[in-house]
Design an enzyme around this catalytic site. Structure first.
Site, PDB file in Angstrom:
ATOM      1  N   LYS A  28     -21.164  41.149 -70.496  1.00 36.81           N
ATOM      2  CA  LYS A  28     -20.228  42.153 -69.961  1.00 36.81           C
ATOM      3  C   LYS A  28     -21.912  42.867 -70.029  1.00 36.81           C
ATOM      4  CE  LYS A  28     -16.365  44.036 -69.925  1.00 36.81           C
ATOM      5  NZ  LYS A  28     -15.657  44.162 -69.957  1.00 36.81           N
ATOM      6  N   ARG A  97     -16.010  49.028 -73.564  1.00 41.09           N
ATOM      7  CA  ARG A  97     -15.167  48.402 -73.672  1.00 41.09           C
ATOM      8  C   ARG A  97     -15.963  47.006 -74.260  1.00 41.09           C
ATOM      9  NH1 ARG A  97     -13.721  47.754 -68.092  1.00 41.09           N
ATOM     10  NH2 ARG A  97     -13.334  49.977 -67.503  1.00 41.09           N
ATOM     11  N   GLY A 106      -8.799  39.546 -72.245  1.00 40.33           N
ATOM     12  CA  GLY A 106      -8.055  39.760 -72.584  1.00 40.33           C
ATOM     13  C   GLY A 106      -8.103  40.285 -74.174  1.00 40.33           C
ATOM     14  N   MET A 108      -9.945  41.035 -76.213  1.00 40.41           N
ATOM     15  CA  MET A 108     -10.301  41.958 -77.358  1.00 40.41           C
ATOM     16  C   MET A 108     -10.152  43.481 -76.587  1.00 40.41           C
ATOM     17  SD  MET A 108     -13.498  40.304 -79.287  1.00 40.41           S
ATOM     18  CE  MET A 108     -14.082  40.051 -77.410  1.00 40.41           C
ATOM     19  N   ARG A 342     -19.631  38.534 -63.176  1.00 45.45           N
ATOM     20  CA  ARG A 342     -20.147  37.121 -63.779  1.00 45.45           C
ATOM     21  C   ARG A 342     -19.813  36.230 -62.906  1.00 45.45           C
ATOM     22  NH1 ARG A 342     -15.287  38.223 -67.742  1.00 45.45           N
ATOM     23  NH2 ARG A 342     -13.133  37.851 -65.774  1.00 45.45           N
ATOM     24  N   HIS A 458      -3.464  38.185 -65.694  1.00 48.74           N
ATOM     25  CA  HIS A 458      -3.666  37.078 -67.367  1.00 48.74           C
ATOM     26  C   HIS A 458      -3.515  35.138 -67.178  1.00 48.74           C
ATOM     27  CE1 HIS A 458      -3.284  36.227 -71.319  1.00 48.74           C
ATOM     28  NE2 HIS A 458      -4.141  36.773 -71.429  1.00 48.74           N
ATOM     29  N   SER A 783     -24.988  -1.356 -83.379  1.00 47.29           N
ATOM     30  CA  SER A 783     -24.049  -0.804 -82.763  1.00 47.29           C
ATOM     31  C   SER A 783     -23.714   0.737 -83.483  1.00 47.29           C
ATOM     32  CB  SER A 783     -23.160  -0.753 -81.880  1.00 47.29           C
ATOM     33  OG  SER A 783     -22.300  -0.518 -81.230  1.00 47.29           O
ATOM     34  N   CYS A 851     -20.548   2.658 -80.508  1.00 44.19           N
ATOM     35  CA  CYS A 851     -19.243   3.035 -79.980  1.00 44.19           C
ATOM     36  C   CYS A 851     -18.337   3.553 -80.785  1.00 44.19           C
ATOM     37  CB  CYS A 851     -19.442   1.142 -79.747  1.00 44.19           C
ATOM     38  SG  CYS A 851     -18.873   0.502 -81.825  1.00 44.19           S
ATOM     39  N   TYR A 871     -27.558   2.950 -75.198  1.00 47.96           N
ATOM     40  CA  TYR A 871     -26.485   2.930 -74.349  1.00 47.96           C
ATOM     41  C   TYR A 871     -25.506   3.623 -74.883  1.00 47.96           C
ATOM     42  CZ  TYR A 871     -25.009  -0.776 -77.093  1.00 47.96           C
ATOM     43  OH  TYR A 871     -23.972  -1.504 -77.852  1.00 47.96           O
TER      44      TYR A 871
HETATM   45  C1  PEP Z   1     -16.369   3.000 -85.811  1.00 44.22           C
HETATM   46  O1  PEP Z   1     -15.781   2.534 -86.755  1.00 44.22           O
HETATM   47  O2  PEP Z   1     -16.996   3.920 -85.133  1.00 44.22           O
HETATM   48  C2  PEP Z   1     -15.797   1.912 -84.373  1.00 44.22           C
HETATM   49  C3  PEP Z   1     -16.338   2.351 -83.685  1.00 44.22           C
HETATM   50  O3  PEP Z   1     -14.925   0.289 -85.203  1.00 44.22           O
HETATM   51  P1  PEP Z   1     -13.287   1.165 -85.689  1.00 44.22           P
HETATM   52  O4  PEP Z   1     -13.136   1.987 -84.947  1.00 44.22           O
HETATM   53  O5  PEP Z   1     -12.762  -0.038 -85.302  1.00 44.22           O
HETATM   54  O6  PEP Z   1     -13.561   1.145 -86.957  1.00 44.22           O
END
Ligand code: PEP
Ligand code: MG
Length: 899
Positions: A28, A97, A106, A108, A342, A458, A783, A851, A871
């Site tokens: 603000k 304010r 709302g 604070m 804002r 609100h 991975s 992963c 990736y």
């Molecule tokens: C992990 O441990 O991040 C993974 C992808 O394997 P899992 O979740 O199957 O243990």
């Protein structure tokens, strides 16, 4: 230290700040400064910094020097305004304010009309041309707000007294109370104040101001503010700035008023005049939804000059901020004042449409456009919509304030919403209007339905911020305490309703849902060029650009053909994790049982031989769907006993059989096996590569199935790209042992088929990360399994911890978000960084991905971009989210490199 304290500047005049100083001046304050510098009509004032608040909260007292600085700035304000604070004859009044870096609607506190007392009330009346009613109304508002905010007097006491005054007079609205009524009300309020605080209402204007400033500082730690921050992931240590602003009055008569406006529709993103106006009203009346407002267009009829000026200012602001702005304004006797602006909160759909429209209008480029939307917003757009083909009973229509399709049992209080939701019951919180005390219930509910208040009430603002479905202002509804009625239908607590936050429609009962248009688009069922909804073409354009810009590839975690196919439609560029253990369930359990119970090599080999063709079939499906794209197949990971019935169930079954004098036969053998394999800490036990090294032939069977499936497809003219991934490796020797056997089998199966099989490992044990240089010698890819890596780095059991103590940890600010949800950059992230660097140093061609669940978490995707992964891999539904965030990460890092 002394010297430092003196040079530290705690107070900034509006003319000294600008919009980029949000950390210091709050949103603000920074934007008031920006508007002041743009020459817009902003009342004079100054901002006390967030640092002053942090110091106050840490020390329990104002930092040295603050009082003097406030006094200096107050003197300057008085001289600009030509009035003195609380001067009995001609008082300057100010508002105090709150305003944090991130908007917390709302949450604070604000105190208006500071500077009024028993004497200056007459001066105010004189200023207002002898308007006693206005002066006494302002005074009673001060006592009410000051009492509640600064001295914690229960707000209902004041509201009840106001109600009593109206009842005594036989009127309905506040405006029907005259000066005498309000004067008497001031007396009653003062008594309420004295009763609760043990002292009189302070008459000294400086004391009022000082106490109000401290109360605003303290409101940073009010329960509801803490809860809101946690919900919105706002850091707990930022503190709030305090803005002290010369009062302008919207309650001086019919030529005055107050309102809020958006430069575009925050719900749909469409251009037009959006906002609400309340004639002859002050301050927060509009946002609080206390009285029904009129649409902003009506201001043209009421006060054309101010209306035209407002439109001009709105266009100036959009042109300046290059974005949707929201605005609070007041008109004091025909003079327009800007009280706040804002970059406005908006729904997910509006965010995409506005970003797209701003590109068309030449205000921003596509790079900027992708930073204006987020993966979280995209995820919201992928929620299902109501399927109305069953013609559900329509109850009423309100304002679609925050989109989504929500069904649940009706509850009427925040507490009930929390209670029922804790039992797993989806609820819709129904209120006449909400206020900040309803926040816990709003968080717990699937959706919110109110009978009063517009798009800026609100309920609407908070729900939009949370991405929660909300229909507001359904004014046909009569809301009671345990039921609501509409058009002769009564809906009682516990009955189910369905609310559509896009159309504003409310239905009786549970309405089924169907895929959203955005999902239909990702599925390839909707052509963006032909879609009716401009949202689809906006999403298409932004996603296309994100794909152009991103460096990170996006793969999916998928274990079945249909999942892989969907992932591919959603843009996955391969599979980053196929968990083969999922293929050991269902009707294959028996084969797995035979494997586990095998007493001889022959029995074991027979069981593996039974599993092998089934596995080959699974891999064929995956490789076929991902033809030409890499598919990482992870060898079996969990402890084998997970595929057997539970120890407890078996023990009971066997005991019962024994009691009946029957033989438990096979169950007894199973029980013995489960007992034999039982581990106190199975997560740290015989799983992953350890299992592969202990159960002969198990990994070999899987490797053979992978290679055979790939060869079969290659011979069919397809292009399978299998990658074999070994889980839970902590030492290179583990991987080398598995690799040796795997290479032998692959070579045997692949022959001259041309199939190329990569062999790599998960990095999910801290030791693997720390010895990544060695491990890379035996791995063509890494991975990161950030689920296990988080578990083992923190020593938190990923299966138990969330319920046990994470709530407390979040409360204490040990972390702002669970490290299982969003990567812990400092700890787990550091291991990732080290492993990437050392792995690539040892093998420059090493492919590196992630992963774990973090692969689809927006913030974590940015981190993985920064550390240079190739990736991320996530569940199919999160693939579009990861694509978008990866694009944003590229654009943002390019931006910061150019800076
Ligand atoms: C992990 O441990 O991040 C993974 C992808 O394997 P899992 O979740 O199957 O243990
Ligand atoms: Mg794991």
């Amino acid at each position: 230290m002394e010297g430092n304290a003196q040079t530290e500047k705690f107070v900034y005049d509006f003319a000294e700040g600008n919009k980029d100083l949000k950390d210091l001046l709050g949103g603000k304050g920074a934007n008031l400064a920006e508007m002041t510098n743009l020459g817009l009509p902003v009342p004079a004032g100054f901002t006390i910094t967030t640092v002053a608040c942090q110091r106050y909260l840490a020390d329990g007292a104002q930092p040295p020097g603050l009082a003097e600085e406030v006094a200096e700035h107050m003197a300057a304000l008085e001289s600009t305004m030509g009035r003195r604070l609380g001067d009995p004859g001609d008082p300057l009044l100010v508002s105090v304010r709150s305003g944090a870096k991130f908007s917390m609607p709302g949450m604070m506190e604000t105190v208006l009309n500071v500077g009024l007392n028993d004497e200056s009330v007459a001066g105010l009346s004189a200023q207002a041309g002898g308007n006693d009613r206005f002066a006494w109304d302002s005074y009673r508002r001060l006592i009410q707000m000051f009492g509640k905010t600064v001295c914690e007097v229960p707000g209902e006491e004041f509201e009840n007294a106001l109600g009593d005054a109206k009842t005594a007079k036989g009127v309905r609205d506040d405006v029907d109370l005259d000066a005498d009524d309000l004067k008497q009300l001031v007396d009653v309020y003062k008594k309420v104040f004295a009763k609760h605080t043990g002292h009189e209402f302070p008459q000294d204007p400086r004391e009022q101001m000082n106490l109000a400033i401290e109360a605003v500082f303290r409101s940073w730690n009010a329960d509801r503010a803490v809860l809101y921050r946690r919900q919105e992931r706002i850091p707990a240590d930022l503190g709030t700035a305090v803005n002290v602003v010369a009062m302008v009055f919207g309650n001086l008569g019919p030529d005055s008023g107050t309102g809020v406006a958006f430069t575009r529709d925050p719900a749909s993103g469409e251009q037009g005049i959006y906002g609400d106006y309340l004639q002859n009203a002050q301050g927060e009346d509009v946002v609080a939804g206390i009285r029904n407002t009129v649409p902003l267009e009506d201001l043209e009829r009421l006060d054309k000059k101010s209306y035209d000026e407002l439109l001009r200012i709105m266009s100036t602001l959009e042109g300046h901020y290059h974005d949707l702005c929201d605005i609070e304004f007041t008109i004091e006797r025909g003079k327009l004042w800007m009280l706040q602006t804002r970059v406005g909160k908006r729904t997910a759909a509006a965010a995409f449409k506005i970003a797209d429209a701003l590109v068309d209008e030449g205000m921003i480029d596509l790079d900027e456009a992708i930073t204006r939307v987020s993966g979280a917003q995209l995820a919201q757009l992928m929620f299902p919509r109501f399927d109305l083909s069953g013609d559900p009973t329509a109850l009423t229509k309100g304002i679609g304030a925050s989109p989504g399709a929500a069904s649940g049992q009706v509850v009427f209080t925040s507490a009930h919403a929390v209670e029922r939701a804790a039992d797993g019951v989806p609820v819709i919180l129904v209120r006449r209007e909400t206020n900040p005390d309803d926040l816990p219930g709003m968080i717990a509910a699937q959706g919110i339905l109110t009978s009063r208040g517009g798009k800026t009430s609100h309920a609407a603002v908070v729900a939009r911020g949370m991405g929660k479905t909300c229909v507001c202002g359904a004014d046909d509804i009569e809301v009671g305490t345990t039921s609501f009625s509409v058009d002769g239908t009564t809906v009682s607590e516990g009955d189910t309703v369905s609310i559509d936050g896009t159309t504003g429609r409310v239905y009786l009962g549970e309405v089924p849902v169907r895929a959203s248009e955005v999902v239909q688009y990702f599925e390839g069922e909707l052509d963006p060029a032909q879609a009716d909804d401009p949202l689809v073409s906006a999403v298409h354009r932004i996603m296309t650009h994100a794909d152009d810009r991103r460096r990170l590839r996006v793969r999916a975690n998928a274990d079945t053909g249909p999942d892989a196919a969907r992932a591919r439609r959603f843009g996955a560029e391969g599979i980053g994790l196929a968990r083969t253990e999922h293929m050991f369930l269902g009707d294959r359990r028996e084969l797995v049982e035979r494997l586990i119970l095998a007493r001889t090599d022959e029995e074991r080999d027979a069981a593996l031989a039974g599993l092998q063709p089934l596995q080959r079939g699974d891999f064929l499906d995956l490789f076929r769907e991902m033809d030409g794209l890499p598919v990482t197949v992870r060898l079996i990971d969990p402890p084998l006993h997970e595929f057997l019935p539970s120890l407890e169930d078996l023990a009971v079954e066997v005991a019962l059989a024994n009691e009946r004098g029957e033989s438990a036969g096979k169950q007894e053998t199973l029980l013995a096996a489960v007992r034999r394999m039982h581990e106190q800490n199975p997560m740290l036990g015989l799983r992953g590569v350890r299992l592969g090294l202990v159960v002969p032939g198990l990994f070999g069977m899987q490797v053979r199935a992978i290679a055979e499936a790939a060869v079969e497809l290659a011979r069919d003219g397809r292009n399978p790209r299998p990658e074999i991934m070994v889980p839970l490796v902590g030492a290179v020797q583990e991987l080398e042992t598995v690799r040796l056997e795997a290479e032998r089998i692959v070579a045997e199966v692949v022959g001259d088929s041309g199939v190329d099989v990569l062999i790599g490992t998960m990095i999910e044990v801290p030791r693997a990360a720390l010895t990544a240089g060695q491990i890379a010698e035996a791995a063509e890819f890494f991975s990161f399994g950030t689920n296990d890596l988080t578990q083992m780095t923190w020593g938190f059991s990923r299966d138990d911890v969330e319920g046990a103590f994470f709530g407390r940890y979040l409360e204490l600010g040990i972390f702002g978000v669970s490290p299982f949800e969003s990567i812990d950059r400092d700890g787990v992230g550091r291991l990732v960084r080290v492993a990437v660097e050392e792995g690539r140093a040892a093998r420059p061609s090493l492919k590196v991905g992630v992963c774990g669940e973090h692969g689809g978490d927006p913030d974590s995707v940015h981190f993985f971009h920064e550390v240079g992964l190739d990736y991320v891999s996530c569940s199919p539904f999160r693939v579009p989210v990861a694509r978008l965030e990866a694009g944003r990460a590229s654009v943002e890092s390019a931006g910061s490199d150019n800076r």
